[in-house]
Design a protein around this motif. Structure first.
Motif, short mmCIF file in Angstrom:
data_model
loop_
_atom_site.label_atom_id
_atom_site.label_comp_id
_atom_site.label_asym_id
_atom_site.label_seq_id
_atom_site.Cartn_x
_atom_site.Cartn_y
_atom_site.Cartn_z
N SER A 94 -11.42 2.69 -8.31
CA SER A 94 -10.45 2.64 -9.41
C SER A 94 -9.14 3.30 -9.00
O SER A 94 -9.06 3.99 -8.00
CB SER A 94 -11.02 3.32 -10.65
OG SER A 94 -11.24 4.69 -10.37
N ASP A 95 -8.12 3.09 -9.81
CA ASP A 95 -6.83 3.71 -9.57
C ASP A 95 -6.95 5.23 -9.63
O ASP A 95 -7.75 5.77 -10.39
CB ASP A 95 -5.82 3.27 -10.64
CG ASP A 95 -5.45 1.80 -10.50
OD1 ASP A 95 -5.82 1.16 -9.50
OD2 ASP A 95 -4.78 1.30 -11.41
N ARG A 110 0.97 6.27 -9.81
CA ARG A 110 -0.32 5.57 -9.79
C ARG A 110 -0.61 5.14 -8.37
O ARG A 110 0.25 4.57 -7.69
CB ARG A 110 -0.30 4.34 -10.70
CG ARG A 110 -1.63 3.60 -10.76
CD ARG A 110 -1.59 2.46 -11.77
NE ARG A 110 -0.73 1.39 -11.35
CZ ARG A 110 -1.14 0.29 -10.71
NH1 ARG A 110 -2.41 0.13 -10.42
NH2 ARG A 110 -0.27 -0.63 -10.37
N PRO A 163 -3.11 2.79 -6.64
CA PRO A 163 -4.18 1.80 -6.76
C PRO A 163 -5.03 1.75 -5.49
O PRO A 163 -4.63 2.24 -4.43
CB PRO A 163 -3.43 0.49 -6.98
CG PRO A 163 -2.12 0.70 -6.32
CD PRO A 163 -1.81 2.17 -6.44
N ALA A 164 -6.17 1.14 -5.62
CA ALA A 164 -7.04 0.95 -4.46
C ALA A 164 -6.33 0.03 -3.46
O ALA A 164 -5.55 -0.84 -3.86
CB ALA A 164 -8.37 0.33 -4.90
N PRO A 165 -6.58 0.22 -2.17
CA PRO A 165 -5.97 -0.66 -1.17
C PRO A 165 -6.35 -2.12 -1.45
O PRO A 165 -7.45 -2.38 -1.91
CB PRO A 165 -6.58 -0.19 0.15
CG PRO A 165 -7.00 1.23 -0.12
CD PRO A 165 -7.38 1.26 -1.57
N PRO A 166 -5.45 -3.03 -1.25
CA PRO A 166 -4.17 -2.92 -0.57
C PRO A 166 -3.00 -2.64 -1.52
O PRO A 166 -1.85 -2.85 -1.15
CB PRO A 166 -4.00 -4.28 0.08
CG PRO A 166 -4.61 -5.22 -0.93
CD PRO A 166 -5.78 -4.44 -1.52
N GLY A 167 -3.28 -2.16 -2.73
CA GLY A 167 -2.21 -1.89 -3.69
C GLY A 167 -1.22 -0.86 -3.19
O GLY A 167 -1.49 -0.12 -2.25
N ARG A 168 -0.06 -0.82 -3.82
CA ARG A 168 1.01 0.11 -3.46
C ARG A 168 1.19 1.15 -4.56
O ARG A 168 1.06 0.83 -5.74
CB ARG A 168 2.34 -0.63 -3.29
CG ARG A 168 2.33 -1.70 -2.25
CD ARG A 168 2.46 -1.08 -0.89
NE ARG A 168 2.48 -2.13 0.12
CZ ARG A 168 2.52 -1.90 1.39
NH1 ARG A 168 2.54 -0.66 1.82
NH2 ARG A 168 2.53 -2.88 2.25
N ALA A 169 1.51 2.36 -4.15
CA ALA A 169 1.78 3.42 -5.12
C ALA A 169 2.98 3.01 -5.97
O ALA A 169 3.90 2.35 -5.50
CB ALA A 169 2.08 4.73 -4.40
N SER A 170 2.94 3.38 -7.26
CA SER A 170 4.05 3.03 -8.16
C SER A 170 4.37 4.20 -9.08
O SER A 170 3.50 5.01 -9.42
CB SER A 170 3.71 1.79 -8.97
OG SER A 170 2.56 2.01 -9.76
#
Length: 193
Positions: free
Chosen positions: A2-3, A177, A179-186
């Motif tokens: 999860s995030d 935030r 997120p789990a990879p491959p997401g980007r921090a925001s």
């Protein structure tokens, strides 16, 4: 997975008011303690507290963590930029020509005896990477305005020169935030409550 979330919280107002404090270890003022109380009044579910070793960060972090029954990790690399000969001075105590050079070229101009901005940035981003790698589900990082500016500029892909344009008032709370990879921090929010 999860995030995860990281809150960056600038310390409240320190005794002696606004100045290039750097390594000066001034404690929080009474107003600064009240600002911190308001900024942390609602616990969003922090699972870890990390802070700069400076008294103005360490003392409120320890106080908050004790109330939440959480450990505190002190990370020396999250300290504020060292300002050399400007340490402890208010803006009106610095020669106007030097101050103008600093505002016009915050990356290239180093105040006398100060930590060069590239070294400060490198130190902060290395610490940020370590904290993010070790972070639990929801980490609170109690640190300094300069540190938060560097992190936000990196997160938002701003040039280092733009770091100085980010306002980080006392007790400013910033949420990121992860997120789990491959997401980007925001960036979720930035400002005072």
């Amino acid at each position: 997975m999860s995030d995860r979330f990281l809150d960056l919280l600038r310390h409240g107002e320190a005794q002696r008011g606004a100045r290039f404090r750097g390594g000066h270890d001034d404690p929080l003022s009474a107003d600064g303690w009240e600002q911190m109380r308001r900024a942390t009044a609602r616990d969003p579910g922090w699972t870890r507290v990390v802070c700069s070793p400076a008294r103005r960060c360490r003392e409120p972090a320890q106080h908050l963590a004790a109330g939440l029954d959480l450990p505190v990790s002190i990370v020396p690399a999250l300290r504020e930029r060292a300002f050399g000969g400007w340490e402890g001075l208010a803006v009106d105590q610095i020669p106007l020509g030097e101050l103008t050079r600093f505002w016009d070229d915050p990356v290239g101009y180093t105040p006398p005896g100060a930590e060069p901005f590239p070294a400060f940035r490198q130190r902060v981003l290395a610490a940020w990477g370590r904290v993010c790698g070790e972070a639990g589900h929801f980490t609170l990082i109690l640190t300094h305005g300069g540190v938060i500016r560097v992190v936000l500029a990196e997160l938002l892909r701003m040039p280092p020169e733009a770091t100085i344009l980010i306002e980080v008032p006392p007790a400013c709370l910033t949420r990121v935030r992860m997120p789990a990879p491959p997401g980007r921090a925001s960036l979720m929010r930035h400002g005072c409550r």
